[in-house]
Every structure is written in structure tokens, then in C-alpha cells.
Design an enzyme around this catalytic site. Structure first.
Site, PDB file in Angstrom:
ATOM      1  N   ASP A  73     105.164  53.962  56.713  1.00  0.00           N
ATOM      2  CA  ASP A  73     106.512  54.123  56.701  1.00  0.00           C
ATOM      3  C   ASP A  73     106.966  54.399  55.371  1.00  0.00           C
ATOM      4  O   ASP A  73     106.527  53.591  54.390  1.00  0.00           O
ATOM      5  CB  ASP A  73     107.317  52.849  57.499  1.00  0.00           C
ATOM      6  CG  ASP A  73     107.008  52.926  59.076  1.00  0.00           C
ATOM      7  OD1 ASP A  73     106.130  53.352  59.403  1.00  0.00           O
ATOM      8  OD2 ASP A  73     108.090  52.309  59.490  1.00  0.00           O
ATOM      9  N   ASP A  74     108.165  54.829  55.371  1.00  0.00           N
ATOM     10  CA  ASP A  74     109.295  54.921  54.152  1.00  0.00           C
ATOM     11  C   ASP A  74     108.780  55.804  53.021  1.00  0.00           C
ATOM     12  O   ASP A  74     109.770  56.016  52.080  1.00  0.00           O
ATOM     13  CB  ASP A  74     109.179  53.341  53.418  1.00  0.00           C
ATOM     14  CG  ASP A  74     109.791  52.374  54.529  1.00  0.00           C
ATOM     15  OD1 ASP A  74     110.399  52.735  55.536  1.00  0.00           O
ATOM     16  OD2 ASP A  74     109.740  51.297  54.187  1.00  0.00           O
ATOM     17  N   HIS A 132     111.441  58.735  60.044  1.00  0.00           N
ATOM     18  CA  HIS A 132     111.857  57.433  59.816  1.00  0.00           C
ATOM     19  C   HIS A 132     113.289  57.743  59.372  1.00  0.00           C
ATOM     20  O   HIS A 132     113.725  56.793  58.684  1.00  0.00           O
ATOM     21  CB  HIS A 132     110.842  57.144  58.990  1.00  0.00           C
ATOM     22  CG  HIS A 132     111.255  55.075  58.784  1.00  0.00           C
ATOM     23  ND1 HIS A 132     111.033  54.692  60.126  1.00  0.00           N
ATOM     24  CD2 HIS A 132     110.982  54.247  57.848  1.00  0.00           C
ATOM     25  CE1 HIS A 132     111.056  53.209  59.749  1.00  0.00           C
ATOM     26  NE2 HIS A 132     111.134  53.129  58.494  1.00  0.00           N
ATOM     27  N   HIS A 136     117.061  55.660  55.891  1.00  0.00           N
ATOM     28  CA  HIS A 136     116.638  54.162  56.415  1.00  0.00           C
ATOM     29  C   HIS A 136     117.813  53.312  56.427  1.00  0.00           C
ATOM     30  O   HIS A 136     117.829  52.053  56.057  1.00  0.00           O
ATOM     31  CB  HIS A 136     115.587  53.712  55.315  1.00  0.00           C
ATOM     32  CG  HIS A 136     114.874  52.496  55.816  1.00  0.00           C
ATOM     33  ND1 HIS A 136     115.111  51.318  55.995  1.00  0.00           N
ATOM     34  CD2 HIS A 136     113.544  52.716  56.351  1.00  0.00           C
ATOM     35  CE1 HIS A 136     113.931  50.763  56.503  1.00  0.00           C
ATOM     36  NE2 HIS A 136     113.104  51.493  56.690  1.00  0.00           N
ATOM     37  N   TYR A 173     113.680  49.139  60.449  1.00  0.00           N
ATOM     38  CA  TYR A 173     113.821  48.052  60.821  1.00  0.00           C
ATOM     39  C   TYR A 173     113.422  47.765  62.356  1.00  0.00           C
ATOM     40  O   TYR A 173     113.753  46.884  62.751  1.00  0.00           O
ATOM     41  CB  TYR A 173     115.186  47.408  60.508  1.00  0.00           C
ATOM     42  CG  TYR A 173     115.821  47.844  59.319  1.00  0.00           C
ATOM     43  CD1 TYR A 173     115.334  46.968  58.079  1.00  0.00           C
ATOM     44  CD2 TYR A 173     116.969  48.515  59.241  1.00  0.00           C
ATOM     45  CE1 TYR A 173     116.050  47.150  56.722  1.00  0.00           C
ATOM     46  CE2 TYR A 173     117.464  48.939  57.966  1.00  0.00           C
ATOM     47  CZ  TYR A 173     116.787  48.428  56.757  1.00  0.00           C
ATOM     48  OH  TYR A 173     117.376  48.631  55.580  1.00  0.00           O
ATOM     49  N   HIS A 235     103.138  50.554  54.839  1.00  0.00           N
ATOM     50  CA  HIS A 235     104.121  51.193  54.139  1.00  0.00           C
ATOM     51  C   HIS A 235     103.555  51.667  52.721  1.00  0.00           C
ATOM     52  O   HIS A 235     102.831  50.711  52.043  1.00  0.00           O
ATOM     53  CB  HIS A 235     105.222  49.997  53.853  1.00  0.00           C
ATOM     54  CG  HIS A 235     106.064  49.562  54.882  1.00  0.00           C
ATOM     55  ND1 HIS A 235     105.253  48.688  55.726  1.00  0.00           N
ATOM     56  CD2 HIS A 235     106.951  49.764  55.654  1.00  0.00           C
ATOM     57  CE1 HIS A 235     106.196  48.269  56.746  1.00  0.00           C
ATOM     58  NE2 HIS A 235     107.364  49.011  56.692  1.00  0.00           N
TER      59      HIS A 235
HETATM   60  C1  LIG Z   1     121.424  45.589  61.590  1.00  0.00           C
HETATM   61  O1  LIG Z   1     122.913  45.279  62.033  1.00  0.00           O
HETATM   62  C2  LIG Z   1     123.115  44.375  62.952  1.00  0.00           C
HETATM   63  C3  LIG Z   1     124.687  44.687  63.308  1.00  0.00           C
HETATM   64  O2  LIG Z   1     125.741  44.529  62.490  1.00  0.00           O
HETATM   65  C4  LIG Z   1     123.004  43.007  62.440  1.00  0.00           C
HETATM   66  O3  LIG Z   1     123.052  42.150  63.449  1.00  0.00           O
HETATM   67  C5  LIG Z   1     121.420  42.823  62.127  1.00  0.00           C
HETATM   68  O4  LIG Z   1     121.315  41.762  61.544  1.00  0.00           O
HETATM   69  C6  LIG Z   1     121.007  44.089  61.024  1.00  0.00           C
HETATM   70  N1  LIG Z   1     119.527  44.052  60.846  1.00  0.00           N
HETATM   71  C7  LIG Z   1     119.197  44.457  59.557  1.00  0.00           C
HETATM   72  C8  LIG Z   1     117.806  44.246  59.116  1.00  0.00           C
HETATM   73  O5  LIG Z   1     119.883  44.879  58.427  1.00  0.00           O
END
Ligand SMILES: *[C@@H]1O[C@H](CO)[C@@H](O)[C@H](O)[C@H]1NC(C)=O
Ligand SMILES: *[C@@H]1O[C@H](CO)[C@@H](O)[C@H](O)[C@H]1NC(C)=O
Length: 287
Positions: A73-74, A132, A136, A173, A235
Site C-alpha cells: 500500500d501507499d 488506494h 489517502h 485506514y 507498505h
Molecule cells: C476517521 O474518521 C472518523 C470520523 O471522524 C474517526 O472516528 C476515526 O477515528 C478516524 N480514523 C482515522 C484513522 O483517522
């Protein structure tokens, strides 16, 4: 005068420790708000190709016993060219989940970067090219328009390099909520997760990378290639992952009697279903 905020943040994530996602809502200079040059792919018809599920809860496992799909990835990034040499030396096929414009590397289809040639080589060497997303982002923090752009802009860039664009993607993610799934359903994407993560991104140091090798061994040593298969995530933006861990797991995989294949292959999906031909004038026909 409006000040331009370039918000690069180090997010604890699937690529910890590298500055990465520019925040889309913080201004026009954010990487992810810059659209690539190229033909618009958004009007390309998107019939369902093959029998692998489109969108939905996503795919975590290979189906063919004895196969391991190693995915990166990435990238592409500064190590990716060496990684392609390494994969070739093992006769290994792999899958690349490409991010179009992250880590300040520039757009993948910028002809002044090495990335167009690297991406063409990936395809020529028999690897699978997947999306991907463009830059990102966390899909749960985007509007529907912003997320659609994250998919379509990466298509535009990949299509301008290859003349076709992927039907497979992995959400950054591993986050893809209801709106994300709905958009990927309309755009005809398979959502690919993984069932083996060696966490090289957390152990990018000569004194730490053994932990990732141990995670690999724990999964593989007692497995049986006549019944088991793995969909692994790596990655190619981390030095130890490319220059140390990859040799380790490719040797191990072959020693245990597994075959290193692409995601499409390990799902039993013919290569003709992995991509869609770009709009008229896109260049080389899809082969
Ligand atoms: C992604 O966004 C959601 C909603 O804001 C949040 O709850 C979550 O922690 C975020 N995850 C990452 C890895 O940034
Ligand atoms: C590769 O990993 C091992 C630990 O498994 C470490 O001892 C060695 O120094 C690493 N090699 C390089 C060149 O970083």
C-alpha cells in the site's frame, strides 16, 4: 488575505511516523485538492465484471489454497523500483494499492517524476495495480463529492499512465462506512482488506523489524498450503519493509510451498476483470 494552510499531520495509522494526509478542508494547496491532468473517467460505463463481489463489507481472504497474495500500500515511493527488482528476482507476483498523491511525492502521472515508468513496469512485470485513493484520506471525514473525487482522480491519473484503471481498491485506514460503500458500489469497485498484517509500518527499524518477521512466522509456520491461503498487507513506503522484511517473507513463502500471486488470481478472478478501459483516446488498448 486568506492564509493558505498546509496541514500535514503525522497520523498514527497504517503508515505511522511519516507525515501524510493533507487535510482537504484546509485549503487549495493541499495535495488532495489538486486534480490530475487527464481524460475524465467518470463517464466510463461500469458493468459488473466477473463474480467477485462489488463493494459491500469487503474481502478479507483469498479463496485458492496454496496461494499468498502479498500487497503493498501507499506507493509508489522512493523504494518501489528496488522492490520491483526484488520481486522479479524471486519470480513473485504482487499487488500494489497505489496512492496518487501522498507524502509530498507529487502526482503519480507527473512526467517529471519516476512514477509513470514504475507503474508501467508493475503492469509489465505481471503485478496487479489497484487503487488506494488519490490522497489517502479518511473516508469517514469526507463529503460524498470529496470521496468520489478521491476515487475518480486516481482513475484519471492511472488511466493517463496505463490507458485503463482498476476495479479493485483498498480504503485508507481500512475505513469505509455506508456512504463510502454506496459510492464504491456505483463506481464498481471490489473492496479488498487483508487477513495477515506483519505491521512493518510499526517496526521500521533494524532493531524492531524482527517483530514483523515473527508475526509472519506465527501465521505461516503451522499453516498448510494444501488448505490455507493468505491475503497479506505490506507498505512499500518503509525502508525495512522493502529491504529486509520482503526477502524474509518471500523466502519463507516459497520454502513452505506457497505461490506468490496477485489478489485477483487468489480470488480466482481472470485478469480481464481487473481493469476498465479508459474513455476513447486513452491510449494503449487494455490487453
Ligand atoms: C476517521 O474518521 C472518523 C470520523 O471522524 C474517526 O472516528 C476515526 O477515528 C478516524 N480514523 C482515522 C484513522 O483517522
Ligand atoms: C534485518 O533484520 C534483522 C532482524 O530480523 C536485523 O538484525 C538486521 O540488522 C536487519 N538488516 C538491515 C540491513 O537492516
Amino acid at each position: 488575505m486568506a492564509s493558505v494552510v498546509l496541514a500535514m499531520e503525522a497520523v498514527l495509522s497504517d503508515t505511522a511516523a511519516l507525515p501524510r494526509d493533507c487535510q482537504l478542508n484546509y485549503g487549495p494547496n493541499c495535495d488532495g485538492n489538486r486534480k490530475p491532468e487527464g481524460l475524465d473517467t467518470s463517464t466510463v460505463p461500469r458493468p459488473k465484471l466477473g463474480s467477485v463481489p462489488v463493494s459491500g463489507a469487503g474481502i478479507y481472504d483469498c479463496v485458492n489454497p496454496g496461494e499468498i497474495a502479498v500487497t503493498f500500500d501507499d506507493g509508489p515511493y522512493i523504494y518501489t523500483s528496488d522492490l520491483l527488482d526484488k520481486l522479479a528476482s524471486y519470480g513473485a507476483r504482487a499487488t500494489f494499492f497505489i496512492t496518487g498523491n501522498n507524502l509530498g511525492k507529487g502526482m503519480i502521472n507527473d512526467p517529471s517524476t519516476p512514477y509513470p515508468a514504475i507503474i508501467r513496469r508493475m503492469h509489465k512485470d505481471g503485478h496487479q495495480i489497484c487503487s488506494h485513493t488519490w490522497s489517502h484520506q479518511n473516508a469517514s471525514q469526507l463529503t460524498n463529492t470529496q470521496f468520489t473525487n478521491q476515487i475518480v482522480w486516481n482513475e484519471i491519473a492511472l488511466n493517463s499512465i496505463l490507458g485503463f484503471f482498476p476495479t479493485y481498491m483498498r480504503p485508507p485506514y481500512s475505513i469505509c462506512g455506508r456512504s463510502c460503500e454506496n459510492i464504491l458500489s456505483v463506481l464498481g469497485y471490489h473492496i479488498i482488506y487483508f487477513d495477515l498484517d506483519t505491521q512493518g509500518y510499526l517496526h521500521d527499524d533494524p532493531t524492531l523489524i524482527q517483530t514483523s518477521k515473527d508475526i509472519w512466522d506465527d501465521a505461516i509456520d503451522d499453516s498448510d498450503p494444501s488448505t490455507d491461503s493468505f491475503l497479506n498487507i505490506e507498505h512499500d513506503i518503509h525502508y525495512q519493509s522493502v529491504y529486509n522484511l520482503t526477502d524474509y517473507f518471500l523466502s519463507s513463502l516459497l520454502k513452505h510451498g506457497y505461490k506468490p500471486v496477485t489478489v485477483g488470481q487468489c480470488l480466482g478472478d481472470p485478469e480481464s476483470n481487473w481493469y476498465r478501459q479508459g474513455p476513447p483516446g486513452s491510449g494503449d488498448a487494455l490487453v
